[in-house]
Design a protein around this motif. Structure first.
Motif, PDB file in Angstrom:
ATOM      1  N   ARG A 183       0.821  -1.205   0.000  1.00  0.00           N
ATOM      2  CA  ARG A 183       0.000   0.000   0.000  1.00  0.00           C
ATOM      3  C   ARG A 183       0.859   1.261   0.000  1.00  0.00           C
ATOM      4  NH1 ARG A 183      -5.471  -1.310   1.984  1.00  0.00           N
ATOM      5  NH2 ARG A 183      -5.511  -3.405   2.884  1.00  0.00           N
ATOM      6  N   SER A 184       0.258   2.343  -0.483  1.00  0.00           N
ATOM      7  CA  SER A 184       0.949   3.635  -0.494  1.00  0.00           C
ATOM      8  C   SER A 184       0.662   4.442   0.768  1.00  0.00           C
ATOM      9  CB  SER A 184       0.540   4.449  -1.722  1.00  0.00           C
ATOM     10  OG  SER A 184      -0.865   4.632  -1.756  1.00  0.00           O
ATOM     11  N   VAL A 185      -0.217   3.945   1.636  1.00  0.00           N
ATOM     12  CA  VAL A 185      -0.537   4.627   2.886  1.00  0.00           C
ATOM     13  C   VAL A 185       0.367   4.107   4.003  1.00  0.00           C
ATOM     14  CG1 VAL A 185      -2.291   4.955   4.686  1.00  0.00           C
ATOM     15  CG2 VAL A 185      -2.915   5.170   2.267  1.00  0.00           C
TER      16      VAL A 185
ATOM     17  N   SER B  24      -9.383  10.907   3.161  1.00  0.00           N
ATOM     18  CA  SER B  24     -10.066  10.076   2.164  1.00  0.00           C
ATOM     19  C   SER B  24      -9.090   9.559   1.128  1.00  0.00           C
ATOM     20  CB  SER B  24     -11.148  10.901   1.455  1.00  0.00           C
ATOM     21  OG  SER B  24     -10.540  11.931   0.673  1.00  0.00           O
ATOM     22  N   ALA B  25      -9.583   8.623   0.313  1.00  0.00           N
ATOM     23  CA  ALA B  25      -8.783   8.111  -0.796  1.00  0.00           C
ATOM     24  C   ALA B  25      -8.456   9.237  -1.780  1.00  0.00           C
ATOM     25  CB  ALA B  25      -9.524   6.978  -1.494  1.00  0.00           C
ATOM     26  N   ALA B  26      -9.384  10.171  -1.950  1.00  0.00           N
ATOM     27  CA  ALA B  26      -9.144  11.291  -2.863  1.00  0.00           C
ATOM     28  C   ALA B  26      -7.966  12.139  -2.380  1.00  0.00           C
ATOM     29  CB  ALA B  26     -10.396  12.147  -2.986  1.00  0.00           C
TER      30      ALA B  26
ATOM     31  N   VAL C  80      -5.424  11.049  -0.597  1.00  0.00           N
ATOM     32  CA  VAL C  80      -4.226  10.254  -0.855  1.00  0.00           C
ATOM     33  C   VAL C  80      -3.806  10.410  -2.311  1.00  0.00           C
ATOM     34  CG1 VAL C  80      -3.276   7.915  -0.964  1.00  0.00           C
ATOM     35  CG2 VAL C  80      -4.709   8.587   0.975  1.00  0.00           C
ATOM     36  N   HIS C  81      -4.757  10.285  -3.208  1.00  0.00           N
ATOM     37  CA  HIS C  81      -4.447  10.387  -4.637  1.00  0.00           C
ATOM     38  C   HIS C  81      -3.919  11.775  -4.998  1.00  0.00           C
ATOM     39  CE1 HIS C  81      -7.550   6.940  -5.257  1.00  0.00           C
ATOM     40  NE2 HIS C  81      -6.343   6.488  -4.980  1.00  0.00           N
TER      41      HIS C  81
ATOM     42  N   ASP D 225      -8.353   0.199   3.824  1.00  0.00           N
ATOM     43  CA  ASP D 225      -9.140  -0.050   2.612  1.00  0.00           C
ATOM     44  C   ASP D 225      -9.916   1.191   2.197  1.00  0.00           C
ATOM     45  OD1 ASP D 225      -8.254  -2.661   2.450  1.00  0.00           O
ATOM     46  OD2 ASP D 225     -10.046  -3.538   3.367  1.00  0.00           O
ATOM     47  N   ARG D 226     -10.426   1.955   3.158  1.00  0.00           N
ATOM     48  CA  ARG D 226     -11.170   3.179   2.836  1.00  0.00           C
ATOM     49  C   ARG D 226     -10.261   4.240   2.238  1.00  0.00           C
ATOM     50  NH1 ARG D 226     -14.261   2.223   7.857  1.00  0.00           N
ATOM     51  NH2 ARG D 226     -12.977   3.740   9.012  1.00  0.00           N
ATOM     52  N   LEU D 227      -8.975   4.204   2.607  1.00  0.00           N
ATOM     53  CA  LEU D 227      -8.026   5.190   2.097  1.00  0.00           C
ATOM     54  C   LEU D 227      -7.439   4.793   0.743  1.00  0.00           C
ATOM     55  CD1 LEU D 227      -6.217   6.017   5.448  1.00  0.00           C
ATOM     56  CD2 LEU D 227      -7.746   7.528   4.169  1.00  0.00           C
ATOM     57  N   GLY D 228      -7.767   3.615   0.267  1.00  0.00           N
ATOM     58  CA  GLY D 228      -7.322   3.192  -1.056  1.00  0.00           C
ATOM     59  C   GLY D 228      -5.997   2.464  -1.052  1.00  0.00           C
TER      60      GLY D 228
END
Length: 332
Positions: free
Chosen positions: A7-9, A212-214, A216-217, A329-332
């Protein structure tokens, strides 16, 4: 830096009991890097936790506070101590005599880190000496240093850091700034990432304001190789977050940058204590941390969030309970 991870998180180190070995282990099992905070712990406690995590056979990180090289202003600390007398009376505690210098057992923790050789060792509150970085590198650890601007990033790389963590002002908890007197916490993380990337050639991990995942992106698109997240894990089942802190995250409100609790700028949920003391707290870490410790402990025992250091980033309203894996998982 994160070749071992799916993962990237990255799960941030959250000192004071929040980042438990269970949280670090759960993150590793879910394919993410996570850091055990050594701050405030005795060397014996750090040794025990390192041994437990090493026995899992999974990669993990250790975060260490860099001690201040100068003593706090004793007059300013004494004046703040006198102002806190009302809080001591409120909670029925005694304020300790000022401790102007405290290295948090830095040398002993470096020895433990070299012996344990975790996959990653990160530093905050300053730039470690090049000799410390080299000893960790030779032991097999990748060294990261948390920075808040290009100048700090260049100093970190000059000391041998293989990775820098670019911390924006939206991050919860302590700022890593080496200039705490003028720190406002008003710079966005993406801005800091771009500035740091232009100044150094090592990988950059983004930190601050992620909910959020957004988010992170967005930070990956700004040039970060990974994104460190703390506040979203305050409600993790494996975290050691105090009940009053967990409850306060759902009460709305706002965050402020304050030195009231520790003498170092930190972002926290606004409460009675930040309103009353933020304007008066000196730049004096860890002297102020030691002064307020009995008050915070008493407030925690009473479940009184009004005098607790409720560290939280600006995205705290998006935090939701769950296991570490579910939050990842929620963070992508």
């Amino acid at each position: 830096m994160l070749d071992e991870c799916e993962r990237s998180v990255v799960v941030a180190p959250m000192a004071g009991g929040v980042s438990t070995t269970a949280l670090v282990r759960a993150a590793a099992e879910a394919g993410a890097a996570a850091f055990l905070p050594a701050g405030y712990l005795t060397p014996e406690a750090v040794h025990r936790d390192l041994r437990e995590l090493s026995d899992t056979g999974r990669p993990y990180g250790l975060n260490i506070f860099v001690p201040s090289r100068s003593a706090a202003d004793v007059t300013a600390v004494e004046a703040y101590r006198a102002r806190l007398a009302a809080e001591a009376d409120r909670y029925g505690v005694e304020l300790p005599a000022p401790r102007l210098l405290d290295d948090d057992h830095f040398a002993a923790k470096i020895e433990l880190a070299v012996a344990a050789a975790p996959a990653w060792v990160s530093f905050t509150f300053g730039i470690p000496d090049a000799g410390v970085v080299e000893a960790l590198r030779r032991a097999g650890s990748t060294v990261l240093v948390t920075v808040t601007d290009a100048g700090e990033a260049q100093q970190a790389v000059a000391a041998g850091a293989a990775v820098v963590v670019a911390q924006g002002g939206s991050a919860g908890g302590h700022s890593a700034t080496t200039r705490p007197g003028g720190y406002l916490g008003d710079r966005g993380t993406a801005e800091v990432v771009r500035e740091v990337r232009a100044a150094v050639s090592v990988p950059v991990v983004a930190a601050g304001g992620v909910g959020s995942a957004a988010d992170v992106h967005e930070l990956l698109a700004a040039g970060a190789t990974a994104v460190q997240v703390g506040t979203m894990f305050l409600l993790a089942a494996e975290a050691g977050t105090r009940p009053a802190h967990r409850a306060a995250l759902g009460d709305g409100g706002a965050t402020v940058v304050t030195r009231a609790f520790t003498g170092q700028p930190a972002r926290a949920l606004r409460n009675r204590f930040t309103d009353a003391y933020s304007a008066h707290a000196p730049v004096a870490y860890p002297a102020v941390h030691h002064l307020t410790a009995p008050i915070r402990a008493a407030a925690a025992r009473a479940g009184d969030a009004g005098a607790l250091n409720l560290w939280a980033g600006t995205a705290f309203g998006q935090a939701r309970p769950g296991t570490c894996r579910e939050i990842l998982d929620r963070l992508g």
